[in-house]
Structure formats: structure tokens, C-alpha cells
Design a protein around this motif. Structure first.
Motif, PDB file in Angstrom:
ATOM      1  N   TYR A  53       0.901  -1.232   0.008  1.00  0.00           N
ATOM      2  CA  TYR A  53       0.110   0.100  -0.128  1.00  0.00           C
ATOM      3  C   TYR A  53       0.822   1.187  -0.007  1.00  0.00           C
ATOM      4  CZ  TYR A  53      -3.570   3.336   1.169  1.00  0.00           C
ATOM      5  OH  TYR A  53      -4.477   4.154   0.982  1.00  0.00           O
ATOM      6  N   LEU A  54       2.027   1.232   0.563  1.00  0.00           N
ATOM      7  CA  LEU A  54       2.871   2.379   0.482  1.00  0.00           C
ATOM      8  C   LEU A  54       3.388   2.592  -0.691  1.00  0.00           C
ATOM      9  CD1 LEU A  54       5.031   4.477   1.775  1.00  0.00           C
ATOM     10  CD2 LEU A  54       6.570   2.561   2.012  1.00  0.00           C
ATOM     11  N   HIS A  55       3.531   1.564  -1.499  1.00  0.00           N
ATOM     12  CA  HIS A  55       4.023   1.966  -3.067  1.00  0.00           C
ATOM     13  C   HIS A  55       2.925   2.223  -3.641  1.00  0.00           C
ATOM     14  CE1 HIS A  55       8.030   0.225  -2.149  1.00  0.00           C
ATOM     15  NE2 HIS A  55       7.736  -1.108  -1.881  1.00  0.00           N
ATOM     16  N   ALA A  59       3.059   5.938  -5.752  1.00  0.00           N
ATOM     17  CA  ALA A  59       2.752   6.002  -7.260  1.00  0.00           C
ATOM     18  C   ALA A  59       1.863   6.976  -7.358  1.00  0.00           C
ATOM     19  CB  ALA A  59       2.448   4.431  -7.521  1.00  0.00           C
ATOM     20  N   LYS A  60       1.116   7.626  -6.497  1.00  0.00           N
ATOM     21  CA  LYS A  60      -0.130   8.513  -6.921  1.00  0.00           C
ATOM     22  C   LYS A  60       0.494   9.821  -7.027  1.00  0.00           C
ATOM     23  CE  LYS A  60      -4.213   8.206  -4.854  1.00  0.00           C
ATOM     24  NZ  LYS A  60      -5.271   8.311  -4.019  1.00  0.00           N
ATOM     25  N   GLY A  61       1.828  10.026  -6.604  1.00  0.00           N
ATOM     26  CA  GLY A  61       2.528  11.281  -6.788  1.00  0.00           C
ATOM     27  C   GLY A  61       1.734  12.632  -6.479  1.00  0.00           C
ATOM     28  N   ASP A  62       1.411  13.512  -7.180  1.00  0.00           N
ATOM     29  CA  ASP A  62       0.736  14.897  -6.578  1.00  0.00           C
ATOM     30  C   ASP A  62      -0.602  14.501  -6.294  1.00  0.00           C
ATOM     31  OD1 ASP A  62       3.034  16.050  -7.039  1.00  0.00           O
ATOM     32  OD2 ASP A  62       2.459  17.006  -8.965  1.00  0.00           O
ATOM     33  N   VAL A 119      -4.002   4.082  11.083  1.00  0.00           N
ATOM     34  CA  VAL A 119      -4.132   5.110   9.961  1.00  0.00           C
ATOM     35  C   VAL A 119      -3.043   4.684   9.107  1.00  0.00           C
ATOM     36  CG1 VAL A 119      -2.031   6.278  11.202  1.00  0.00           C
ATOM     37  CG2 VAL A 119      -3.456   7.566   9.597  1.00  0.00           C
ATOM     38  N   GLY A 120      -3.608   4.641   7.510  1.00  0.00           N
ATOM     39  CA  GLY A 120      -2.791   4.222   6.551  1.00  0.00           C
ATOM     40  C   GLY A 120      -1.617   5.225   6.281  1.00  0.00           C
ATOM     41  N   TRP A 121      -0.873   4.554   5.229  1.00  0.00           N
ATOM     42  CA  TRP A 121       0.356   5.428   4.562  1.00  0.00           C
ATOM     43  C   TRP A 121      -0.174   6.859   4.326  1.00  0.00           C
ATOM     44  CZ3 TRP A 121       5.224   4.022   5.819  1.00  0.00           C
ATOM     45  CH2 TRP A 121       5.588   2.647   6.028  1.00  0.00           C
ATOM     46  N   HIS A 122       0.643   7.906   4.870  1.00  0.00           N
ATOM     47  CA  HIS A 122       0.341   9.040   4.396  1.00  0.00           C
ATOM     48  C   HIS A 122       1.861  10.088   4.850  1.00  0.00           C
ATOM     49  CE1 HIS A 122      -0.601   9.355   8.652  1.00  0.00           C
ATOM     50  NE2 HIS A 122      -0.584  10.549   8.672  1.00  0.00           N
ATOM     51  N   THR A 123       1.731  11.330   4.162  1.00  0.00           N
ATOM     52  CA  THR A 123       2.819  12.150   4.654  1.00  0.00           C
ATOM     53  C   THR A 123       2.842  13.148   5.598  1.00  0.00           C
ATOM     54  OG1 THR A 123       2.608  13.412   2.543  1.00  0.00           O
ATOM     55  CG2 THR A 123       3.882  11.497   2.381  1.00  0.00           C
ATOM     56  N   ASN A 124       1.823  13.937   5.493  1.00  0.00           N
ATOM     57  CA  ASN A 124       1.355  14.874   6.336  1.00  0.00           C
ATOM     58  C   ASN A 124       2.118  16.233   5.797  1.00  0.00           C
ATOM     59  OD1 ASN A 124      -0.105  13.799   8.250  1.00  0.00           O
ATOM     60  ND2 ASN A 124       1.178  13.856  10.131  1.00  0.00           N
ATOM     61  N   TRP A 125       2.309  16.230   4.658  1.00  0.00           N
ATOM     62  CA  TRP A 125       2.954  17.663   3.969  1.00  0.00           C
ATOM     63  C   TRP A 125       1.878  18.745   4.088  1.00  0.00           C
ATOM     64  CZ3 TRP A 125       0.388  19.925   0.444  1.00  0.00           C
ATOM     65  CH2 TRP A 125      -0.429  19.173  -0.680  1.00  0.00           C
ATOM     66  N   ASN A 126       0.540  18.304   4.167  1.00  0.00           N
ATOM     67  CA  ASN A 126      -0.416  19.369   4.280  1.00  0.00           C
ATOM     68  C   ASN A 126      -0.353  20.249   5.726  1.00  0.00           C
ATOM     69  OD1 ASN A 126      -1.273  16.851   4.956  1.00  0.00           O
ATOM     70  ND2 ASN A 126      -2.976  17.865   5.843  1.00  0.00           N
ATOM     71  N   ALA A 127       0.278  19.734   6.697  1.00  0.00           N
ATOM     72  CA  ALA A 127       0.483  20.052   8.057  1.00  0.00           C
ATOM     73  C   ALA A 127       1.718  20.296   8.258  1.00  0.00           C
ATOM     74  CB  ALA A 127      -0.343  19.419   8.801  1.00  0.00           C
TER      75      ALA A 127
END
Length: 221
Positions: A53-55, A59-62, A119-127
Motif C-alpha cells: 500500500y505504501l508503494h 505512485a499517486k504522486g501529486d 492510520v494508513g500510509w501518508h506524509t502530512n505535507w499538508n500540515a
């Protein structure tokens, strides 16, 4: 991702007080835990914390907007809308009073996770910002994983019974070198607080100093 050893008894007492406020309403928290619940059998939920799921997410990019797209848990802001009589005071405590105690700009997360919570894979770049993540586990039966870009490996850190803490610089959308892909899973009740020290080119040094001061306070017996 850097681990923090919490030795400050006064701050531990404050954290215990906080988690107990929510555990007092554990059944209600679990009843209201739906958040981003996937529409698949519960036995398959952990796949959203696994490497495949991470990959998929990378792969979703932007198309990835920083927020987690899947998860199962309770958010205090959500609870305050549904049962303000119970959770509005807890929202005020975690969102306004705790950041002042900890010297943070804001509380970016207050979550209770029941068994099978995640909580699934994510980056939090929005915060984006320097963030401290404080996690309590009832018996340590869970984990936190993150993708280490330098070694190109997934690092999985088992939960421990009680509190543990870590911190990281969560980068902006234009700072992919600082994006932190991460996920968490639990088989037992788990509670997470996150505090943000935002930065930009004008006050990055001040934010780093502020979070380092808080880390020093947490680690001082």
C-alpha cells in the motif's frame, strides 16, 4: 524519525490526565470511531499499513494530498461535533491548553484508536512543520512504521505499554526530501497526540529551537 525518552514526571502526569479524560468515555469513543474506515472486511484492514500500500500511495504522486486516505479511529474534533456535551471540553483542553503547556504553536492530532484501529500510509505535507508525536498504548500491542528514504527501507517500531514519543520535520509539498511516509496499527486501545512547530524561511530557526526546548523538557527528570 527520532525517539524521545520521556522522563519529566510533571509532563507525564499531564499526559496521563489527558488520556484518562478520553478513557473515561472509551465506549463512546469506540462507538464514534469511523473516520476513514475502509469498506472491506476488518480482517483485511492491516494491508493499508503494509509495504504494497505504501508503494500504491507513492505512485499517486501529486494526487496524494498529505492526509491519510484510510484509517479507523476517533478524532476529538469529530467527537465535539457529534457529542459537544462530552467532547467540547476535551477539544478545548487538547487543542488550546496543552499547546500552551508544551510551548507548541498548535495541536495537530488528537486520536483514540480502538482495537483494529489504524492510520494508513501518508506524509502530512499538508500540515508541515516540526512535530512531536506522543503515543500511549494500553498494553503495547501495536506499531508505528515509517519509510526511511536514506536506506530505502521501512522501519517498524513496536509500541510499548504506556507513553512513548518521537519527532520529525514533516516537509512541505515542495520539500519531498523531507516527506515522511508513516503509518500505525494497533490491536489494543491506543491514543495519539501530535504538536506542531510550523516553520518557513523567516522563522525556521525559532521553530527548531522551540521544539528542541520541549524535547529537553520532556527528557529532563
Amino acid at each position: 524519525m527520532t525517539e524521545i525518552v520521556i522522563r519529566n514526571k510533571e509532563l507525564l502526569d499531564t499526559l496521563d490526565k489527558t488520556v484518562n479524560m478520553f478513557l473515561e468515555h472509551r465506549q463512546l469513543c469506540e462507538e464514534l470511531s469511523d473516520n476513514l474506515q475502509p469498506d472491506i472486511p476488518v480482517e483485511e484492514w492491516e494491508r493499508f499499513c503494509e509495504e504494497d500500500y505504501l508503494h500504491e500511495m507513492i505512485a499517486k504522486g501529486d494526487e496524494h494530498k498529505g492526509f491519510p486516505e484510510t484509517g479507523f479511529g476517533f478524532q476529538v474534533a469529530q467527537g465535539a461535533k457529534q457529542r459537544p456535551d462530552v467532547f467540547e471540553p476535551l477539544k478545548k483542553w487538547t487543542k488550546h491548553e496543552l499547546p500552551m503547556i508544551f510551548g507548541a504553536r498548535s495541536n495537530s492530532l488528537t486520536s483514540y484508536y480502538p482495537p483494529n484501529g489504524f492510520v494508513g500510509w501518508h506524509t502530512n505535507w499538508n500540515a508541515h512543520g516540526y512535530q512531536i508525536i506522543l503515543t500511549w498504548s494500553e498494553d503495547g500491542d501495536g506499531y508505528f512504521s515509517y519509510y526511511d528514504r536514506k536506506s530505502d527501507t521501512i522501519i517498524t517500531e513496536p509500541d510499548v505499554k504506556g507513553w512513548q514519543a518521537r519527532w520529525y520535520r514533516f516537509g512541505r509539498v515542495d520539500e519531498p526530501q523531507h516527506h515522511c511516509w508513516h503509518t500505525a496499527w494497533t490491536n489494543c486501545p491506543r491514543f495519539t497526540l501530535a504538536f506542531k512547530f510550523p516553520y518557513n524561511v523567516l522563522y525556521e530557526e525559532e521553530s527548531l529551537d522551540a521544539i528542541q526546548d520541549f524535547i529537553t523538557e520532556l527528557e529532563t527528570a
